[in-house]
Design a protein around this motif. Sequence first.
Motif, PDB file in Angstrom:
ATOM      1  N   PHE A 155       0.853  -1.286   0.097  1.00 46.13           N
ATOM      2  CA  PHE A 155       0.055   0.147  -0.008  1.00 46.13           C
ATOM      3  C   PHE A 155       0.709   1.329  -0.123  1.00 46.13           C
ATOM      4  O   PHE A 155       0.431   2.277  -0.513  1.00 46.13           O
ATOM      5  CB  PHE A 155      -1.093   0.046   1.133  1.00 46.13           C
ATOM      6  N   LEU A 394     -10.463  -4.234   1.557  1.00 46.66           N
ATOM      7  CA  LEU A 394     -10.582  -4.007   0.083  1.00 46.66           C
ATOM      8  C   LEU A 394     -12.014  -4.739  -0.477  1.00 46.66           C
ATOM      9  O   LEU A 394     -12.536  -3.975  -1.439  1.00 46.66           O
ATOM     10  CB  LEU A 394      -9.607  -5.247  -0.533  1.00 46.66           C
ATOM     11  N   PHE A 398     -14.439  -2.054  -2.519  1.00 42.57           N
ATOM     12  CA  PHE A 398     -15.066  -2.633  -3.944  1.00 42.57           C
ATOM     13  C   PHE A 398     -16.753  -2.367  -3.878  1.00 42.57           C
ATOM     14  O   PHE A 398     -17.251  -1.748  -4.698  1.00 42.57           O
ATOM     15  CB  PHE A 398     -14.865  -3.814  -3.985  1.00 42.57           C
ATOM     16  N   TYR A 410      -8.170   2.838  -2.623  1.00 38.47           N
ATOM     17  CA  TYR A 410      -7.953   2.785  -0.987  1.00 38.47           C
ATOM     18  C   TYR A 410      -6.531   3.220  -0.650  1.00 38.47           C
ATOM     19  O   TYR A 410      -5.631   2.637  -1.496  1.00 38.47           O
ATOM     20  CB  TYR A 410      -8.353   1.319  -0.505  1.00 38.47           C
ATOM     21  N   ILE A 415      -8.111  -0.643  -6.683  1.00 35.25           N
ATOM     22  CA  ILE A 415      -8.437  -1.890  -6.124  1.00 35.25           C
ATOM     23  C   ILE A 415      -9.175  -2.236  -7.570  1.00 35.25           C
ATOM     24  O   ILE A 415     -10.215  -2.066  -7.810  1.00 35.25           O
ATOM     25  CB  ILE A 415      -9.359  -1.880  -4.827  1.00 35.25           C
ATOM     26  N   GLU A 419      -6.894  -7.870  -7.266  1.00 34.77           N
ATOM     27  CA  GLU A 419      -7.012  -7.635  -5.811  1.00 34.77           C
ATOM     28  C   GLU A 419      -8.246  -8.231  -5.288  1.00 34.77           C
ATOM     29  O   GLU A 419      -8.221  -8.987  -4.460  1.00 34.77           O
ATOM     30  CB  GLU A 419      -6.722  -6.131  -5.287  1.00 34.77           C
ATOM     31  N   VAL A 420      -9.388  -7.972  -5.806  1.00 38.04           N
ATOM     32  CA  VAL A 420     -10.730  -8.280  -5.165  1.00 38.04           C
ATOM     33  C   VAL A 420     -10.832  -9.951  -5.566  1.00 38.04           C
ATOM     34  O   VAL A 420     -11.058 -10.560  -4.338  1.00 38.04           O
ATOM     35  CB  VAL A 420     -11.837  -7.552  -6.148  1.00 38.04           C
ATOM     36  N   ALA A 423      -8.621 -11.363  -2.779  1.00 34.06           N
ATOM     37  CA  ALA A 423      -9.101 -11.289  -1.383  1.00 34.06           C
ATOM     38  C   ALA A 423     -10.384 -12.073  -1.209  1.00 34.06           C
ATOM     39  O   ALA A 423     -10.395 -12.921  -0.210  1.00 34.06           O
ATOM     40  CB  ALA A 423      -9.493  -9.682  -1.189  1.00 34.06           C
ATOM     41  N   ILE A 509      -1.329  -9.952  -3.244  1.00 36.85           N
ATOM     42  CA  ILE A 509      -2.087  -8.654  -3.204  1.00 36.85           C
ATOM     43  C   ILE A 509      -0.903  -7.501  -2.916  1.00 36.85           C
ATOM     44  O   ILE A 509      -0.935  -6.773  -3.517  1.00 36.85           O
ATOM     45  CB  ILE A 509      -3.175  -8.571  -2.295  1.00 36.85           C
ATOM     46  N   LEU A 513      -0.224  -4.590  -5.545  1.00 36.90           N
ATOM     47  CA  LEU A 513      -0.451  -3.183  -5.196  1.00 36.90           C
ATOM     48  C   LEU A 513       0.923  -2.368  -5.106  1.00 36.90           C
ATOM     49  O   LEU A 513       1.103  -1.005  -5.483  1.00 36.90           O
ATOM     50  CB  LEU A 513      -0.950  -3.046  -3.556  1.00 36.90           C
TER      51      LEU A 513
END
Length: 570
Positions: A155, A394, A398, A410, A415, A419-420, A423, A509, A513
């Motif tokens: 991040f 996350l 979304f 974020y 995102i 990433e989704v 997750a 992830i 990121l």
Amino acid sequence: MTFQGWALIALFVAATAAMARPMGTWLFALYDGRVGRLARVERGLYRVAGIDPQRDQQWAGYAAAVLAFNLVGFLFLYAILRLQYYLPLNPQGFAGMPSGLAFNTAISFVTNTNWQNYGGETTLSQFAQMIGLMVQNFLSAATGIAVAFALIRGFAQRPTPDQAASGIGNFWVDVTRITLWLLLPASIVLTIVYVALGVPQTLAAAVDATTLEGARQTIALGPVASQLSIKMLGTNGGGFFNVNSAHPFENPGAVSNLIQMLSIFAIGAGLTWTFGKAVGNTRQGWAILSAMLVLFVLGVSLLYWADAAGNPILSAHGVSAALGNMEGKEVRFGIAASALFAAVTTSASCGAVIAMHDSLMPLAGITPLANMQVGEVVIGGVGAGFYGMMLFALLAVFVAGLMVGRTPEYVGKKIEAREVKLAMFAVAALPLLILGLTALASVVPAGLAGPLAKGPHGFSEILYAFSSAVANNGSAFGGLTGNTDFYNSLLAIGMFGGRFFVILPVLAIAGSLAGKRYVPEGAGSFPTTGLLWIGLLAAIVLIVGGLTFMPSLVLGPGAEQAALVAGTTF
């Protein structure tokens, strides 16, 4: 319920919030490599190990290091447990563990679960407790914090268009610094405090005492204080004694009890502030901690209320409901402290206990179950709770992005689908394992032979065991005979999957990121620091957990509570 009980809960919540910044500052210094002259000690270790501390690892390399490190730890611990009879510091002359139990225990401590299908003081030598179990208490905790550091770097990275993909740190450096400059010194201080409070710290095996009735009693001793300090600080939870922190040698009184609970939450709370500091906005960290504490207060309130209400069947026979439900509790601590400890230990992946969860009122038992089933994201295990909550964050952004009709962002990172999906894989892995293994154990003869109780309570014993294993908690509902080939194997599968089926997507992830450009917050960005965000994040955790596990909770604690209200038992 009493004023003193609520005051204890309020004091604990306030103390947790107060710990976040000082602990987070210490953690941020380690995250950022600001160890000053202490780095000289590190450099010597890196030279011996052949590690380049300047080498930044991509997520796949970081993940490979995590897996290799934990594999070696598993083999090392398994060998000690099997061969303890031939190793030193075994004054009791304990034999080696059977292979199935040793396999389960080694997986358990390497994954920071510390599920124990044995009594520590009647099974393990001092060598096995110290060099086997306690070493893994340090290393499994350091692994969780290191993974959290890697995600925070994902991040926090701010690559420019002409830069190559950034790494997420160096696992070997992270785990070394965390162990040397956080876990080890803090555990030494806590060990001294516990010894001062009356916790034993000795290599003696036991002492024989004469009771008031004239009988002879053997009282087990050992290096208890040193294991107690890291089992709480590292949210490991494995007790030196069979009854864990309900034993007066592991928990002499109210002061030690409060210190243990604060130790469990200290690092998890601090990591939220570290995250905010790393991304340049500490309000982000406070928002995450606030959502965690909202969920914690809801859970502990339900637990305290339900257990303090007492048993309806006993009340119908003239027992005052004002006495509450004292079954399975230490008189030294009572209902309020026991309810708080149960909520704390299952919010974090600690698993230590001061009361028997099997004896909680059914509605009260929902809180420990729910805390574990949502992935223990309410403060959570050291590192694991933070990165577990970030998975829900996350998903929350979304959902917020769908509501406002734009790509979710974020802390300056878009995102997107990758990433989704990752997750969702990590979040879905836990219910798949918990419910799948519970279903299997609930229908096959080997599984049905385990529960002591029948009906809904017996089902709850099975559900709790696999919830605890997959969530890497380690506490037991009680009543389940777990030391069988069937349960040793299935619980080990659950512990392994619950740990690494989350860690690997989290690191992926982080890698994704880390390579994304920073996107400044705009007028259309969803705010992620206010009350709306805190409420949305807490709601996503509750909705995902509620929709997934509500049927199983109705079949177990729900059905049992309904039966008690109706005046019947199973």
